[in-house]
Design a protein around this motif. Structure first.
Motif, PDB file in Angstrom:
ATOM      1  N   GLU A 164     -41.683   3.713  62.172  1.00  0.00           N
ATOM      2  CA  GLU A 164     -42.659   2.825  61.535  1.00  0.00           C
ATOM      3  C   GLU A 164     -44.066   3.098  62.066  1.00  0.00           C
ATOM      4  OE1 GLU A 164     -43.872  -0.293  58.936  1.00  0.00           O
ATOM      5  OE2 GLU A 164     -42.037   0.888  59.086  1.00  0.00           O
TER       6      GLU A 164
ATOM      7  N   ILE B 201     -47.299   4.432  59.783  1.00  0.00           N
ATOM      8  CA  ILE B 201     -48.582   3.741  59.690  1.00  0.00           C
ATOM      9  C   ILE B 201     -49.720   4.619  60.188  1.00  0.00           C
ATOM     10  CG2 ILE B 201     -49.931   1.790  60.530  1.00  0.00           C
ATOM     11  CD1 ILE B 201     -47.883   1.047  58.390  1.00  0.00           C
TER      12      ILE B 201
ATOM     13  N   ASP C  10     -42.220   1.221  49.315  1.00  0.00           N
ATOM     14  CA  ASP C  10     -42.779   0.653  50.541  1.00  0.00           C
ATOM     15  C   ASP C  10     -44.189   0.134  50.245  1.00  0.00           C
ATOM     16  OD1 ASP C  10     -44.496   0.910  53.101  1.00  0.00           O
ATOM     17  OD2 ASP C  10     -42.448   1.067  53.884  1.00  0.00           O
ATOM     18  N   GLU C  11     -44.441  -1.131  50.561  1.00  0.00           N
ATOM     19  CA  GLU C  11     -45.730  -1.753  50.232  1.00  0.00           C
ATOM     20  C   GLU C  11     -46.893  -1.087  50.969  1.00  0.00           C
ATOM     21  OE1 GLU C  11     -45.606  -5.925  50.789  1.00  0.00           O
ATOM     22  OE2 GLU C  11     -44.142  -6.285  49.182  1.00  0.00           O
ATOM     23  N   ASP C  12     -46.695  -0.760  52.234  1.00  0.00           N
ATOM     24  CA  ASP C  12     -47.765  -0.112  52.992  1.00  0.00           C
ATOM     25  C   ASP C  12     -48.114   1.246  52.407  1.00  0.00           C
ATOM     26  OD1 ASP C  12     -48.095  -2.154  54.892  1.00  0.00           O
ATOM     27  OD2 ASP C  12     -46.440  -1.398  56.109  1.00  0.00           O
TER      28      ASP C  12
ATOM     29  N   TYR D  79     -51.798   2.252  50.725  1.00  0.00           N
ATOM     30  CA  TYR D  79     -52.600   3.366  51.236  1.00  0.00           C
ATOM     31  C   TYR D  79     -52.701   4.492  50.211  1.00  0.00           C
ATOM     32  CZ  TYR D  79     -53.358   1.794  56.052  1.00  0.00           C
ATOM     33  OH  TYR D  79     -53.793   1.123  57.171  1.00  0.00           O
TER      34      TYR D  79
END
Length: 210
Positions: free
Chosen positions: A52, A56, A95-97, A101
């Motif tokens: 994770e 990020i 995946d929201e992240d 991005y």
């Protein structure tokens, strides 16, 4: 008054951020990791994925790279940013992240076709970003087909096709054929009465013929 040399010029923040970013060891480590995970997943050899934290951090690097204004390498930076979010979207579907991005990166690079695929619901986090996005989409609309959009490099080439003389060299993936076809199509539709000739030259390896 003495001439100001390059060494005398004040260091801009962009210079400090982007000058050596491609040599950043952590960026190289992250890129190698996500590329290795993508290859393993793509060829069905396993399910290894970045942690994770690695995910990020890679997304943050991609967002920084997509905003590059360092004149020498900005296109390389933006290309790498798009590659990173595309790979992560494959590794982390839904995946929201990653989706957020990816929307930011593809907006920053004016890749609206890609954004519509990876992050169709993306909305800028600020009013300025949303206004900029809409203005760029309008500016990059393909004449005669407003549902499609040029890349910046394609738009620059298209706008020069009416010049008395114009020469351009670009990579295979740039989409030169699409730009030429669009221009010729619109000239025919507008009944300009022009003649067109497309010359294709095959590259020959001189040494193989010696």
């Amino acid at each position: 008054m003495p001439d100001i040399t390059e060494a005398d010029k004040p260091l801009r923040l962009a210079d400090a951020i982007y000058r050596d970013i491609l040599d950043n060891d952590y960026l190289k480590e992250l890129y190698d990791k996500i590329l290795r995970c993508y290859t393993i997943r793509r060829f069905g050899k396993g399910q290894d994925i970045p942690t994770e934290t690695e995910k990020i951090d890679a997304l943050r690097f991609a967002d920084i790279l997509s905003k590059s204004v360092f004149s020498d390498d900005s296109e390389i930076h933006k290309s790498l940013a798009q590659e990173i979010v595309t790979i992560l979207d494959y590794l982390f579907p839904n995946d929201e992240d990653v989706s957020f991005y990816a929307g930011s990166v593809l907006t920053n690079t004016a890749n609206f076709r890609g954004r519509d695929i990876l992050s169709p619901d993306y909305k800028g986090s600020s009013l300025f970003e949303r206004l900029y996005s809409e203005l760029m989409k309008e500016y990059l609309e393909v004449p005669g087909d407003e549902e499609k959009h040029f890349f910046r490099s394609q738009k620059q080439v298209y706008d020069h096709f009416n010049d008395q003389s114009f020469s351009y060299s670009g990579p295979t993936s740039m989409g030169k054929s699409f730009v030429m076809q669009t221009f010729i199509r619109n000239q025919v539709i507008a009944d300009k009465g022009s003649n067109f000739a497309i010359l294709v030259c095959q590259q020959v390896d001189f040494w193989s013929n010696v």
